[in-house]
Design a protein around this motif. Sequence first.
Motif, PDB file in Angstrom:
ATOM      1  N   GLY A  11      48.596  41.195  47.073  1.00 32.58           N
ATOM      2  CA  GLY A  11      49.136  41.749  45.842  1.00 32.58           C
ATOM      3  C   GLY A  11      50.583  42.194  45.936  1.00 32.58           C
ATOM      4  N   ASN A  12      50.952  42.815  47.051  1.00 28.12           N
ATOM      5  CA  ASN A  12      52.329  43.285  47.212  1.00 28.12           C
ATOM      6  C   ASN A  12      53.343  42.160  47.313  1.00 28.12           C
ATOM      7  OD1 ASN A  12      52.376  46.151  47.127  1.00 28.12           O
ATOM      8  ND2 ASN A  12      51.312  46.210  49.078  1.00 28.12           N
ATOM      9  N   ARG A  15      55.541  39.541  43.769  1.00 30.43           N
ATOM     10  CA  ARG A  15      56.906  39.570  43.208  1.00 30.43           C
ATOM     11  C   ARG A  15      57.848  38.665  43.977  1.00 30.43           C
ATOM     12  NH1 ARG A  15      56.196  44.703  45.116  1.00 30.43           N
ATOM     13  NH2 ARG A  15      55.920  45.494  43.018  1.00 30.43           N
ATOM     14  N   THR A  39      41.138  43.251  42.379  1.00 28.79           N
ATOM     15  CA  THR A  39      41.837  44.033  43.386  1.00 28.79           C
ATOM     16  C   THR A  39      42.077  43.135  44.592  1.00 28.79           C
ATOM     17  OG1 THR A  39      40.742  46.042  42.623  1.00 28.79           O
ATOM     18  CG2 THR A  39      41.752  46.115  44.804  1.00 28.79           C
ATOM     19  N   GLN A  44      45.796  46.147  45.558  1.00 28.23           N
ATOM     20  CA  GLN A  44      46.664  46.112  44.381  1.00 28.23           C
ATOM     21  C   GLN A  44      45.896  45.497  43.213  1.00 28.23           C
ATOM     22  OE1 GLN A  44      49.882  47.476  44.669  1.00 28.23           O
ATOM     23  NE2 GLN A  44      48.936  48.002  46.637  1.00 28.23           N
ATOM     24  N   LYS A  45      46.070  46.043  41.998  1.00 31.82           N
ATOM     25  CA  LYS A  45      45.453  45.472  40.801  1.00 31.82           C
ATOM     26  C   LYS A  45      46.246  44.245  40.374  1.00 31.82           C
ATOM     27  CE  LYS A  45      42.200  48.486  40.106  1.00 31.82           C
ATOM     28  NZ  LYS A  45      40.846  48.152  40.437  1.00 31.82           N
ATOM     29  N   VAL A  46      45.528  43.141  40.139  1.00 34.48           N
ATOM     30  CA  VAL A  46      46.160  41.886  39.748  1.00 34.48           C
ATOM     31  C   VAL A  46      45.451  41.356  38.506  1.00 34.48           C
ATOM     32  CG1 VAL A  46      46.653  39.506  40.458  1.00 34.48           C
ATOM     33  CG2 VAL A  46      46.793  41.360  42.139  1.00 34.48           C
ATOM     34  N   SER A  71      55.083  40.650  39.364  1.00 40.17           N
ATOM     35  CA  SER A  71      54.580  41.468  40.467  1.00 40.17           C
ATOM     36  C   SER A  71      53.090  41.769  40.406  1.00 40.17           C
ATOM     37  CB  SER A  71      55.360  42.781  40.540  1.00 40.17           C
ATOM     38  OG  SER A  71      55.167  43.519  39.354  1.00 40.17           O
ATOM     39  N   THR A  72      52.445  41.521  39.263  1.00 41.27           N
ATOM     40  CA  THR A  72      51.027  41.881  39.167  1.00 41.27           C
ATOM     41  C   THR A  72      50.167  40.844  38.449  1.00 41.27           C
ATOM     42  OG1 THR A  72      51.369  43.094  37.097  1.00 41.27           O
ATOM     43  CG2 THR A  72      51.531  44.365  39.161  1.00 41.27           C
ATOM     44  N   SER A  73      50.664  39.622  38.273  1.00 43.64           N
ATOM     45  CA  SER A  73      49.837  38.656  37.551  1.00 43.64           C
ATOM     46  C   SER A  73      49.991  37.234  38.081  1.00 43.64           C
ATOM     47  CB  SER A  73      50.136  38.689  36.050  1.00 43.64           C
ATOM     48  OG  SER A  73      51.457  38.309  35.803  1.00 43.64           O
TER      49      SER A  73
END
Length: 111
Positions: A11-12, A15, A39, A44-46, A71-73
């Motif tokens: 997740g990190n 980006r 998760t 991280q939430k994705v 950064s999250t999708s």
Amino acid sequence: MAFEARTHVNGNMLRQFAGQNVSIMLCVDSEAGTNLIGTSTDDQKVTVQLSDSVGASKGDWIEVIGKAMGSTSVKAKEAILFGGENIDFDKEGYNMMVLFMNNCKEIYRSG
């Protein structure tokens, strides 16, 4: 059938790979139609935009292959569902593998 080149990420790392093909493992939090929230192995939430519902339940593990969209999708090209909470998935081990593969790319180069 040949696989498209992609980078395994957590997740990190999303980006860093915006607009690029990625593969990410997620534990499903919820699925509503073609939208999935999960998760990552580094907690991280994705958000995933699916082309079609995969019928995932909370706690299922899923590999999402597609384009990182910030950064999250992720916009999924493919989603592989691995099953419920009874799966013995070592998320810490997988996360360490992803970090290793992205930090030690030179060992994969041919002479």
